[in-house]
Scaffold this motif. Structure first.
Motif, short mmCIF file in Angstrom:
data_model
loop_
_atom_site.label_atom_id
_atom_site.label_comp_id
_atom_site.label_asym_id
_atom_site.label_seq_id
_atom_site.Cartn_x
_atom_site.Cartn_y
_atom_site.Cartn_z
N ILE A 78 -18.16 -60.47 -41.86
CA ILE A 78 -19.14 -61.54 -41.66
C ILE A 78 -18.81 -62.74 -42.54
O ILE A 78 -18.92 -63.90 -42.11
CB ILE A 78 -20.56 -61.02 -41.94
N ASP A 79 -18.38 -62.47 -43.75
CA ASP A 79 -18.10 -63.56 -44.69
C ASP A 79 -16.92 -64.43 -44.27
O ASP A 79 -16.74 -65.53 -44.82
CB ASP A 79 -17.87 -62.99 -46.09
N ARG A 80 -16.13 -63.98 -43.31
CA ARG A 80 -15.05 -64.84 -42.82
C ARG A 80 -15.60 -66.09 -42.12
O ARG A 80 -14.91 -67.11 -42.03
CB ARG A 80 -14.16 -64.05 -41.84
N GLU A 81 -16.82 -66.00 -41.63
CA GLU A 81 -17.42 -67.14 -40.94
C GLU A 81 -18.73 -67.61 -41.58
O GLU A 81 -19.26 -68.66 -41.21
CB GLU A 81 -17.69 -66.81 -39.46
N ALA A 82 -19.25 -66.86 -42.54
CA ALA A 82 -20.53 -67.22 -43.19
C ALA A 82 -20.26 -68.19 -44.35
O ALA A 82 -20.36 -67.82 -45.52
CB ALA A 82 -21.26 -65.97 -43.66
N TRP A 83 -19.91 -69.41 -44.00
CA TRP A 83 -19.63 -70.42 -45.02
C TRP A 83 -19.88 -71.80 -44.42
O TRP A 83 -20.15 -71.93 -43.23
CB TRP A 83 -18.18 -70.31 -45.51
N GLY A 84 -19.80 -72.82 -45.26
CA GLY A 84 -19.98 -74.20 -44.79
C GLY A 84 -21.41 -74.51 -44.40
O GLY A 84 -21.65 -75.28 -43.48
N PHE A 85 -22.37 -73.94 -45.12
CA PHE A 85 -23.77 -74.08 -44.73
C PHE A 85 -24.29 -75.52 -44.89
O PHE A 85 -25.27 -75.89 -44.25
CB PHE A 85 -24.63 -73.12 -45.54
N ASP A 86 -23.66 -76.32 -45.73
CA ASP A 86 -24.10 -77.71 -45.90
C ASP A 86 -23.12 -78.71 -45.30
O ASP A 86 -23.26 -79.92 -45.52
CB ASP A 86 -24.29 -78.01 -47.39
N ASP A 87 -22.15 -78.21 -44.57
CA ASP A 87 -21.13 -79.08 -44.00
C ASP A 87 -21.63 -79.64 -42.68
O ASP A 87 -21.78 -78.92 -41.69
CB ASP A 87 -19.84 -78.28 -43.79
N GLU A 88 -21.89 -80.93 -42.62
CA GLU A 88 -22.43 -81.54 -41.41
C GLU A 88 -21.44 -81.56 -40.26
O GLU A 88 -21.80 -81.80 -39.11
CB GLU A 88 -22.89 -82.97 -41.69
N HIS A 89 -20.18 -81.28 -40.54
CA HIS A 89 -19.15 -81.29 -39.50
C HIS A 89 -18.99 -79.91 -38.85
O HIS A 89 -18.23 -79.79 -37.88
CB HIS A 89 -17.80 -81.72 -40.08
N ARG A 90 -19.68 -78.91 -39.37
CA ARG A 90 -19.49 -77.55 -38.88
C ARG A 90 -20.79 -77.00 -38.31
O ARG A 90 -21.87 -77.21 -38.86
CB ARG A 90 -19.03 -76.64 -40.04
N ALA A 91 -20.69 -76.32 -37.17
CA ALA A 91 -21.86 -75.61 -36.65
C ALA A 91 -22.35 -74.64 -37.72
O ALA A 91 -21.54 -73.92 -38.34
CB ALA A 91 -21.50 -74.86 -35.38
N GLN A 92 -23.64 -74.60 -37.95
CA GLN A 92 -24.19 -73.87 -39.08
C GLN A 92 -24.42 -72.39 -38.74
O GLN A 92 -25.18 -72.07 -37.81
CB GLN A 92 -25.52 -74.49 -39.50
N PRO A 93 -23.78 -71.48 -39.47
CA PRO A 93 -24.04 -70.05 -39.24
C PRO A 93 -25.51 -69.74 -39.51
O PRO A 93 -26.03 -70.00 -40.60
CB PRO A 93 -23.13 -69.36 -40.26
N GLN A 94 -26.18 -69.20 -38.51
CA GLN A 94 -27.60 -68.88 -38.65
C GLN A 94 -27.93 -67.45 -38.25
O GLN A 94 -28.98 -66.93 -38.64
CB GLN A 94 -28.45 -69.84 -37.80
N VAL A 95 -27.06 -66.82 -37.47
CA VAL A 95 -27.35 -65.49 -36.93
C VAL A 95 -26.09 -64.62 -36.99
O VAL A 95 -24.98 -65.12 -36.79
CB VAL A 95 -27.82 -65.57 -35.47
N VAL A 96 -26.29 -63.35 -37.27
CA VAL A 96 -25.26 -62.34 -37.08
C VAL A 96 -25.69 -61.48 -35.90
O VAL A 96 -26.81 -60.97 -35.88
CB VAL A 96 -25.08 -61.45 -38.33
N SER A 97 -24.83 -61.37 -34.89
CA SER A 97 -25.13 -60.54 -33.74
C SER A 97 -24.21 -59.33 -33.72
O SER A 97 -22.98 -59.47 -33.75
CB SER A 97 -24.97 -61.33 -32.44
N ILE A 98 -24.80 -58.14 -33.68
CA ILE A 98 -24.03 -56.89 -33.58
C ILE A 98 -24.39 -56.20 -32.27
O ILE A 98 -25.44 -56.46 -31.69
CB ILE A 98 -24.29 -55.96 -34.78
N THR A 99 -23.51 -55.34 -31.81
CA THR A 99 -23.72 -54.64 -30.54
C THR A 99 -23.76 -53.14 -30.82
O THR A 99 -22.88 -52.60 -31.49
CB THR A 99 -22.58 -54.94 -29.55
N GLN A 100 -24.78 -52.47 -30.28
CA GLN A 100 -24.99 -51.04 -30.53
C GLN A 100 -25.31 -50.33 -29.21
O GLN A 100 -26.38 -50.54 -28.66
CB GLN A 100 -26.15 -50.87 -31.53
#
Length: 364
Positions: free
Chosen positions: A134-156
């Motif tokens: 998850i941490d590979r994409e859970a970054w850049g939370f204040d970067d206005e140029h990047r879509a903001q990670p808000q959800v983790v979706s898992i499949t079960q």
């Protein structure tokens, strides 16, 4: 008033004895579900979910998921995922998921085109996310140029047939929540996971910290319909509006809701999923004994992934429907359903063995 005996001009256009292993969606409707639909028929009930069946369904889901759970019946799984993910994201939000996730590879871009979401995908060896992945994409939370990670979706269970343990899901939820992320669970085969784990549904959902989930019914014997289930209302907004906006509000919702009542009020959901899982185990055991066939992934639910010569698979497909999973390697996927019988499995395994010993077709 008396109702006349049913009359129909419909004609059966298929052979009900033909079976396959392509998808649990190929199976028909469980007889107990059909009986429930007939039970809900007759008379008038208020449309768009204001009926008695949908009201009672809330009690049924709360028995499984806790007192705050609220179920929103929808038409299909893609609709459930799109509506659920929209309810936990902003316009600039992004969803972290496995690269193999259904929302990424099998929904024709609906989460992105219809839901307006950015999917941040992570390659996984077994279809399962971990806190580290998850941490590979859970970054850049204040970067206005990047879509903001808000959800983790898992499949079960996952698209690769693997099953998260309650501890694994709890670790993901704790990690996600520490970073301000909401957790969505795509549960198109959630019943198969519960049957594998041998635990109540709440143990790996509500109790583990999942905020919202899609609950699958069609793959487990329903005629049509899935449910978005809100587990943590503090993280979810505007569900009823989003359901309508996304064209997932059924006018005659009682016929969706009564199916889920029949599935979940007793043990039909678990019986059906457990049987499908057992048939997959039977199939895996049978084909493992055939020289040249390799079962390449753990069989943890109702899916068997195998590699065998491509020409053998193509010959088998003339009698049994199933799909290639990886064209390059020749990997195929065999799915079992609530109505798969031991005879179905044994006949298919015998056909695999026969084709494996057959030589190449004679040249003309």
């Amino acid at each position: 008033m008396a109702h006349p005996a049913p009359v129909t001009d419909a004609v059966r256009h298929h052979d009900p004895d033909v079976r396959g292993f392509a998808s649990d969606n190929y199976a028909g409707v469980h007889p107990e579900i059909l009986a429930a639909v007939a039970l809900a028929n007759g008379g008038h009930q208020v449309a768009y979910g204001e009926d008695e069946y949908t009201a009672h369904l809330q009690e049924v889901f709360r028995r499984h998921f806790g007192p705050r759970a609220e179920a929103f019946p929808v038409f299909n799984g893609t609709g459930a995922n799109v509506v659920g993910l929209q309810a936990v994201t902003e316009r600039w939000g992004a969803v972290i998921c496995a690269a193999s996730a259904h929302i990424n590879v099998d929904e024709c871009g609906a989460p992105e085109r219809v839901g307006g979401l950015k999917l941040l995908t992570v390659p996984t060896p077994d279809g399962k996310l971990t806190p580290e992945l998850i941490d590979r994409e859970a970054w850049g939370f204040d970067d206005e140029h990047r879509a903001q990670p808000q959800v983790v979706s898992i499949t079960q269970t996952t698209e690769l047939g693997t099953c998260y343990t309650p501890a694994e899901i709890r670790a993901i939820c704790d990690h996600a929540h520490e970073r301000g992320l909401t957790v969505h669970l795509d549960g198109s085969r959630i019943a198969n996971a519960a049957a594998t784990l041998g635990v109540p549904l709440a143990e790996f959902t509500t109790g583990a910290g999942v905020d919202i989930l899609s609950f699958g019914g069609t793959k487990n014997g329903l005629l049509f319909g899935e449910c978005v289930v809100v587990l943590n209302p503090e993280r979810v907004r505007a569900m009823k509006h989003l359901r309508k906006l996304s064209m997932q509000l059924a006018s005659k919702m009682r016929f969706v809701s009564v199916q889920f009542e029949a599935l979940l009020a007793g043990d039909l959901w678990l019986r059906s999923a457990g049987h499908a899982n057992a048939m997959a185990q039977r199939l895996a055991t049978a084909v493992r004994g055939i020289e040249g066939v390799t079962v390449v992934r753990p069989v943890q639910a109702n899916a068997v992934f195998a590699i065998l010569p491509r020409e053998v698979s193509e010959r088998l497909q003339k009698s049994y429907r199933f799909y290639f999973w990886d064209e390059a390697s020749g990997e195929v996927r065999w799915m079992c359903s609530f109505d798969t019988t031991e005879e179905d499995v044994d006949s298919f395994a015998a056909a695999v063995a026969e084709e494996m010993t057959a030589g190449p077709p004679a040249s003309s």
